[in-house]
Design a protein around this motif. Structure first.
Motif, PDB file in Angstrom:
ATOM      1  N   LEU A  21       0.828  -1.208   0.000  1.00 52.01           N
ATOM      2  CA  LEU A  21       0.000   0.000   0.000  1.00 52.01           C
ATOM      3  C   LEU A  21       0.867   1.265   0.000  1.00 52.01           C
ATOM      4  O   LEU A  21       0.562   2.249  -0.690  1.00 52.01           O
ATOM      5  CB  LEU A  21      -0.929  -0.003   1.217  1.00 52.01           C
ATOM      6  CG  LEU A  21      -2.084  -1.011   1.208  1.00 52.01           C
ATOM      7  CD1 LEU A  21      -2.835  -0.957   2.530  1.00 52.01           C
ATOM      8  CD2 LEU A  21      -3.033  -0.742   0.045  1.00 52.01           C
ATOM      9  N   PHE A  22       1.929   1.223   0.781  1.00 53.96           N
ATOM     10  CA  PHE A  22       2.841   2.374   0.809  1.00 53.96           C
ATOM     11  C   PHE A  22       3.461   2.607  -0.571  1.00 53.96           C
ATOM     12  O   PHE A  22       3.540   3.754  -1.049  1.00 53.96           O
ATOM     13  CB  PHE A  22       3.940   2.132   1.858  1.00 53.96           C
ATOM     14  CG  PHE A  22       5.067   3.125   1.798  1.00 53.96           C
ATOM     15  CD1 PHE A  22       4.899   4.409   2.299  1.00 53.96           C
ATOM     16  CD2 PHE A  22       6.292   2.779   1.245  1.00 53.96           C
ATOM     17  CE1 PHE A  22       5.936   5.337   2.243  1.00 53.96           C
ATOM     18  CE2 PHE A  22       7.330   3.691   1.187  1.00 53.96           C
ATOM     19  CZ  PHE A  22       7.152   4.971   1.683  1.00 53.96           C
ATOM     20  N   LEU A  23       3.889   1.531  -1.228  1.00 54.54           N
ATOM     21  CA  LEU A  23       4.465   1.678  -2.566  1.00 54.54           C
ATOM     22  C   LEU A  23       3.428   2.207  -3.558  1.00 54.54           C
ATOM     23  O   LEU A  23       3.770   2.976  -4.463  1.00 54.54           O
ATOM     24  CB  LEU A  23       5.001   0.331  -3.061  1.00 54.54           C
ATOM     25  CG  LEU A  23       6.296  -0.181  -2.442  1.00 54.54           C
ATOM     26  CD1 LEU A  23       6.703  -1.496  -3.089  1.00 54.54           C
ATOM     27  CD2 LEU A  23       7.401   0.851  -2.595  1.00 54.54           C
ATOM     28  N   GLY A  24       2.175   1.810  -3.382  1.00 52.08           N
ATOM     29  CA  GLY A  24       1.130   2.319  -4.258  1.00 52.08           C
ATOM     30  C   GLY A  24       0.999   3.824  -4.166  1.00 52.08           C
ATOM     31  O   GLY A  24       0.853   4.519  -5.185  1.00 52.08           O
ATOM     32  N   ILE A  25       1.055   4.365  -2.954  1.00 48.82           N
ATOM     33  CA  ILE A  25       0.969   5.819  -2.767  1.00 48.82           C
ATOM     34  C   ILE A  25       2.194   6.506  -3.366  1.00 48.82           C
ATOM     35  O   ILE A  25       2.080   7.558  -4.028  1.00 48.82           O
ATOM     36  CB  ILE A  25       0.844   6.158  -1.270  1.00 48.82           C
ATOM     37  CG1 ILE A  25      -0.439   5.529  -0.694  1.00 48.82           C
ATOM     38  CG2 ILE A  25       0.841   7.656  -1.064  1.00 48.82           C
ATOM     39  CD1 ILE A  25      -1.702   6.034  -1.333  1.00 48.82           C
ATOM     40  N   VAL A  26       3.373   5.921  -3.164  1.00 51.85           N
ATOM     41  CA  VAL A  26       4.587   6.502  -3.740  1.00 51.85           C
ATOM     42  C   VAL A  26       4.484   6.533  -5.263  1.00 51.85           C
ATOM     43  O   VAL A  26       4.838   7.530  -5.917  1.00 51.85           O
ATOM     44  CB  VAL A  26       5.827   5.704  -3.292  1.00 51.85           C
ATOM     45  CG1 VAL A  26       7.071   6.177  -4.052  1.00 51.85           C
ATOM     46  CG2 VAL A  26       6.045   5.843  -1.799  1.00 51.85           C
ATOM     47  N   GLY A  27       3.994   5.445  -5.846  1.00 53.98           N
ATOM     48  CA  GLY A  27       3.828   5.403  -7.291  1.00 53.98           C
ATOM     49  C   GLY A  27       2.857   6.452  -7.790  1.00 53.98           C
ATOM     50  O   GLY A  27       3.070   7.061  -8.845  1.00 53.98           O
ATOM     51  N   LEU A  28       1.779   6.681  -7.033  1.00 54.22           N
ATOM     52  CA  LEU A  28       0.812   7.717  -7.408  1.00 54.22           C
ATOM     53  C   LEU A  28       1.461   9.104  -7.414  1.00 54.22           C
ATOM     54  O   LEU A  28       1.226   9.925  -8.308  1.00 54.22           O
ATOM     55  CB  LEU A  28      -0.370   7.716  -6.443  1.00 54.22           C
ATOM     56  CG  LEU A  28      -1.373   6.577  -6.565  1.00 54.22           C
ATOM     57  CD1 LEU A  28      -2.452   6.725  -5.507  1.00 54.22           C
ATOM     58  CD2 LEU A  28      -1.993   6.557  -7.948  1.00 54.22           C
ATOM     59  N   LEU A  29       2.273   9.387  -6.389  1.00 51.45           N
ATOM     60  CA  LEU A  29       2.955  10.682  -6.329  1.00 51.45           C
ATOM     61  C   LEU A  29       3.862  10.872  -7.539  1.00 51.45           C
ATOM     62  O   LEU A  29       3.907  11.955  -8.140  1.00 51.45           O
ATOM     63  CB  LEU A  29       3.773  10.785  -5.038  1.00 51.45           C
ATOM     64  CG  LEU A  29       2.976  10.823  -3.729  1.00 51.45           C
ATOM     65  CD1 LEU A  29       3.918  10.757  -2.540  1.00 51.45           C
ATOM     66  CD2 LEU A  29       2.122  12.082  -3.652  1.00 51.45           C
ATOM     67  N   MET A  30       4.558   9.809  -7.928  1.00 53.34           N
ATOM     68  CA  MET A  30       5.460   9.896  -9.076  1.00 53.34           C
ATOM     69  C   MET A  30       4.679  10.058 -10.378  1.00 53.34           C
ATOM     70  O   MET A  30       5.153  10.703 -11.329  1.00 53.34           O
ATOM     71  CB  MET A  30       6.348   8.660  -9.131  1.00 53.34           C
ATOM     72  CG  MET A  30       7.274   8.506  -7.935  1.00 53.34           C
ATOM     73  SD  MET A  30       8.146   6.930  -7.915  1.00 53.34           S
ATOM     74  CE  MET A  30       9.233   7.121  -9.337  1.00 53.34           C
ATOM     75  N   LEU A  31       3.489   9.478 -10.428  1.00 51.64           N
ATOM     76  CA  LEU A  31       2.679   9.568 -11.639  1.00 51.64           C
ATOM     77  C   LEU A  31       2.028  10.925 -11.809  1.00 51.64           C
ATOM     78  O   LEU A  31       1.949  11.463 -12.926  1.00 51.64           O
ATOM     79  CB  LEU A  31       1.591   8.482 -11.614  1.00 51.64           C
ATOM     80  CG  LEU A  31       1.929   7.110 -12.189  1.00 51.64           C
ATOM     81  CD1 LEU A  31       0.852   6.102 -11.804  1.00 51.64           C
ATOM     82  CD2 LEU A  31       2.069   7.177 -13.696  1.00 51.64           C
TER      83      LEU A  31
END
Length: 464
Positions: free
Chosen positions: A269-279
């Protein structure tokens, strides 16, 4: 006694399962053929009937197979006689005349005078046939699993592509108008389709109460807050806030339904949020975050947006409310489906939830409705795609899956929505897709993988 008469007797025994097994076990032990004394044969030439798995080459020459075929040969007249006795399991004769049979038992008989000794043996069948059947079963299972995966991802694909369609429609209309159009017509279509398929209509006070609450939370509140937030914040930050709702779903599902995540799932879940920020966030904001300047990052994200003076003028606040509304709606669908069919509940909550939004839009945005005749064919197609596919089909599938499986795992797939939006924005609208966004997509996929495949390992080990 002639060969044909003896063959008829043996065929009659073969086609009777009970008699055949009795003949094998009581009258014809495996040593029956070998125990016949030489003098008992006299001058009569033995007549051998049938074959076993050890004589497959003979079978091929005679045109018989070892399962239940009965073959007869006599040295008295130099003639070969082949007869086929088939069990009720049946044999299939092809166009070329070859007998094809399912694995059965073989009957071997020896005739001396008028006495017949028979041995019934098992034929385990061709192992290659079993391997072929196993491969066919595995292939079918793989195809079904692939189709199930496509169906599971389809809501997020449709939501992402709907965002691309709405970008072309919003300048000619308004977020509130688009929200009401996404809900009311789509809900009516979904209810009509469910009724045509024989799905039960809501019945009773609790059913309609559940639908009303569901419509208020996931229809009116979610779409209304989303419409207000889109007018007050940047698209990138708004998308990050909206698509972060799997975090709320995970917490609520753990409290209400006892769903749990292993450490790998939490990290996913944490990686999902990080990926969203990068996107979604601009490079300037990401640079500020990397340097630890969160205030500078927020300023870079909200540049050009009128932030007003109060909390209700903050677009981020409206987007946060929208995310929480969707999360609560996702979690409550299991309770709703105790009283209403999942598809019916989805259709009715969309139709009823969109009515207040449509009424408010008509009352506050008269200019939008005065200029509807100026919409292009592309605008109309975009609205239809957003309503029928991006709402009716997408929400119908999403809430159906939400009523059946893990809410946390399903909700984590929401991280795919901005990925599809960015990809099709790049392909159809010429938007940029740089290396940071591609890396963010990869990080998001890893996060989804951890949530959906490794999230429950700790729980499974504990139960074991």
């Amino acid at each position: 006694m002639s060969v044909s008469a003896i063959s008829s007797v043996i065929i009659a025994h073969v086609t009777s399962n009970g008699a055949r097994r009795s003949l094998s076990r009581r009258q014809n032990p495996p040593s029956a053929r070998r125990s016949l004394p030489r003098h008992a044969r006299g001058s009569d030439s033995p007549l051998r009937l049938g074959v076993t798995s050890s004589t497959r080459e003979s079978n091929a020459r005679l045109g018989c197979r070892s399962r239940v075929a009965v073959c007869a040969s006599s040295s008295e007249d130099g003639a070969d006689v082949a007869g086929n006795a088939r069990t009720e399991a049946g044999s299939a004769r092809g166009a070329d005349g070859e007998v094809e049979e399912s694995p059965e038992e073989s009957l071997e008989c020896v005739l001396v005078g008028t006495d017949v000794a028979c041995v019934l043996s098992e034929d385990e069948g061709d192992p290659l046939d079993g391997a072929k059947e196993t491969r066919d079963d595995d292939s079918t299972s793989s195809i079904l699993a692939a189709l199930g995966g496509v169906a599971l991802v389809s809501p997020f694909f449709l939501w992402g592509t709907s965002m691309v369609a709405m970008k072309e429609v919003l300048p000619a209309t308004s977020p509130l108008f688009v929200a009401s159009v996404r809900l009311v017509p789509a809900g009516a279509v979904l209810v009509a389709w469910a009724a045509s398929k024989g799905r039960p209509m809501p019945s009773g006070g609790m059913a309609w109460l559940a639908i009303a609450i569901f419509a208020l939370v996931d229809g009116t509140a979610f779409q209304g807050c989303l419409a207000e937030g889109l007018q007050r914040t940047s698209a990138g930050l708004g998308s990050v806030i909206i698509d972060s709702q799997p975090l709320t779903v995970a917490v609520l599902a753990a409290i209400i339904y006892g769903e749990s995540l292993a450490p790998a799932g939490v990290f996913g879940l944490f990686l999902g949020i990080v990926g969203l920020l990068m996107l979604e966030l601009p490079k300037e904001a990401l640079a500020q975050i990397g340097g630890g300047d969160l205030g500078g990052a927020l300023a870079a994200v909200t540049a050009g947006v009128d932030d007003g003076g109060g909390i209700w003028d903050s677009g981020e606040w409206w987007m946060l409310l929208a995310a929480q509304s969707m999360a609560v709606g996702t979690v409550m669908v299991r309770w709703v489906c105790k009283y209403v069919d999942p598809v019916m509940a989805t259709g009715w909550h969309m139709a009823l939830g969109g009515v207040p939004l449509l009424a408010y839009s008509i009352a506050t945005e008269p200019g939008v409705y005065e200029n509807l005749d100026k919409l292009t064919a592309g605008d109309v197609c975009g609205l239809m795609y957003t309503s029928l596919l991006g709402s009716a089909l997408a929400y119908g599938a999403f809430f159906y899956f939400a009523s059946k499986g893990s809410l946390t795992k399903l909700s984590s797939l929401t991280f795919l929505t901005p990925m599809f939006a960015a990809l099709f924005g790049y392909l159809l609208l010429g938007e940029t897709l740089d290396e940071i966004q591609l890396a963010g997509a990869a990080v998001t996929i890893v996060g989804i993988y951890l949530v959906n495949t490794r999230a429950s390992e700790g729980q499974e080990e504990k139960e074991a």
